[in-house]
Design an enzyme around this catalytic site. Sequence first.
Site, PDB file in Angstrom:
ATOM      1  N   GLU A  54       0.837  -1.204   0.000  1.00  0.00           N
ATOM      2  CA  GLU A  54       0.000   0.000   0.000  1.00  0.00           C
ATOM      3  C   GLU A  54       0.874   1.258   0.000  1.00  0.00           C
ATOM      4  OE1 GLU A  54      -4.177   1.540   2.057  1.00  0.00           O
ATOM      5  OE2 GLU A  54      -3.115  -0.168   2.915  1.00  0.00           O
TER       6      GLU A  54
ATOM      7  N   HIS B 130      -1.181  -0.676  10.427  1.00  0.00           N
ATOM      8  CA  HIS B 130      -0.584  -2.012  10.514  1.00  0.00           C
ATOM      9  C   HIS B 130       0.724  -1.931  11.299  1.00  0.00           C
ATOM     10  CE1 HIS B 130      -2.984  -4.133   7.255  1.00  0.00           C
ATOM     11  NE2 HIS B 130      -3.327  -2.868   7.089  1.00  0.00           N
TER      12      HIS B 130
ATOM     13  N   CYS C 207     -23.736  10.179  24.327  1.00  0.00           N
ATOM     14  CA  CYS C 207     -23.851   8.728  24.263  1.00  0.00           C
ATOM     15  C   CYS C 207     -24.840   8.255  25.322  1.00  0.00           C
ATOM     16  CB  CYS C 207     -22.478   8.096  24.481  1.00  0.00           C
ATOM     17  SG  CYS C 207     -22.520   6.299  24.612  1.00  0.00           S
TER      18      CYS C 207
END
Length: 610
Positions: free
Chosen positions: A37, A324, A556
Amino acid sequence: MKIVTYNVNGLRQRVSQFDSLLKLLDSFDADIICFQETKLRRQELTADLAIADGYESFFSCTRTSEKGRTGYSGVATFCRVKSASSSCETALPVTAEEGITGLVNSNSRGGKSETSTVAEGLEEYEKEELLMIDQEGRCVITDHGHFVVFNVYGPRAVADDADRIEFKHRFYGVLERRWECLLRQGRRVFVVGDLNIAPFAMDRCEAGPDFEKNEFRKWFRSLLVERGGSFSDVFRSKHPERKDAFTCWSSSSGAEQFNYGSRIDHILVAGSCLHQDEDKQGHSFLACHVKECDILTEYKRFKNENMPTRWKGGLVTKFKGSDHVPVFISFDDLPDIPEHSTPPLASRYLPMIYGFQQTLVSVFKKRRANEEAKAIEVSCSSSTQSNTSSICGDISTGPLRNCGSMGISLEKSCSFENKSTSGVTEAETVAATGSIDNLSDGIRASSVRALNISRDGDRKKARKIQSSQLSLKSFFTTNSKVNNVEDSSSSYVSSSPSSQVESITEPNVSGKEDSEPTTSTQEQDQTGSSAKQKNDAALMEWQRIQNLMQNSIPLCKGHKEACVARVVKKPGPTFGRRFYVCSRAEKQTVVISNGLHQNSETSKRVMRSK
């Protein structure tokens, strides 16, 4: 020897993070470094992204023009070498290939891309189908003598995207054919990279009951030795019981803070060992040569001010780094191979890196063109100087009484020459002034020469400049002024010579040049001001909407904390819609004594859509 695989999520950003490509590569201390990538198109490759002292690089870039996938993928393999011209090192590949089909063969030394024959084992596929597979730049193959490395960036396909699922099937089908062909020849094959497949349930946080039924996960497991295949998952072979060993996390939800990820970056090894024993029972490259394989969890992937705190909770943070982590494999040093040079696919031979090689014909053509251009420039400059000197000479040698009656100096006569370039032809000048017979010979000659110069080039430049300023209305205004001058020309003829000259200099030149730009400038100012008012109004309205949204952020329901905004990126009727979710990071489900307590991610549903 050490091999590292790493999905960089944009090579340019990682190089910027380390200040140079060399520092980025040295941070791994590895002999072969495989990036996925890279997000680089071929025309974007520059020396600062592809060339580093002591390394040879091999790139595969996306060639597709499909919307959303231009410069999206891309892989690169960097090999640490001591000598690139001629070496016996195993790290320097003997050959290198872009793509997996054999059809993409970059003839880098010539700067062109030529079509090669289909790779062995792929003859039954259509050529167009194979070309489509290599269009996204997802593989680089390097042959290091003792083994062949496949640097792979596997396609990602969601469940409802039939086209991408089909592409993923074709990609891995062709790739498996290449592996089988090499293994039949007795070669050792290393497959490294982001395959976008988590094979087992333990490779995914909170995998569902049907997780391992996925067709691509089944295909991955069929490759493994324990399932009758030829490959070994090196990490799982070295750490069979390790849990929560993930290599990728969602950066949008801050999942890494609670290690809510998956293991999709792999190193697979197939082939025999290098021992010469006749009894190969229990021998393999993994068992005889591989020392270690692990995940570099602590590798620095973020800027210092954005380093996440793992497993300690907190609000979502947008990390500036890859989503990653690298994975490495180390094994015993291998024997040297026969002396060889750097393959032609190396980045050092790319035209955008070292430039295009010129031929003798192109050199002589360029030299001849330069000589002709210089000759034209000299002739033009000499002719311009002679024309200017002759014009001014004619004016200065004219009768002094005419200059006195005109009431103008030599500079004003030359300014008349320049003003004639505004597009007034010789016929228009004569019509506007009635007759020029009463002018002196010197003034008449200078006027004719001025008109000739304007036709040769200066008038074109003046017209080009004025064409960007005049409006349609100004042309009608100009015509009306010329008509008025023509109607009144008889009155100028009956006057004295001095009044005739004044009629030439005042109404025709000064009046026309001063009035037209004023009208067009006013119209442009009005248009620009109205456009600016519209832009200002739109900007104020957008700021009002943003302030309203910011002041009305919902809480929330579970944590009573302010939510964060998200945008729907999945194609469909809700694409582009904004919604709110819980601001806490994604984490695993926790079971407590009084029942099941849902994690923050599963509880953060849509609060309000915009």
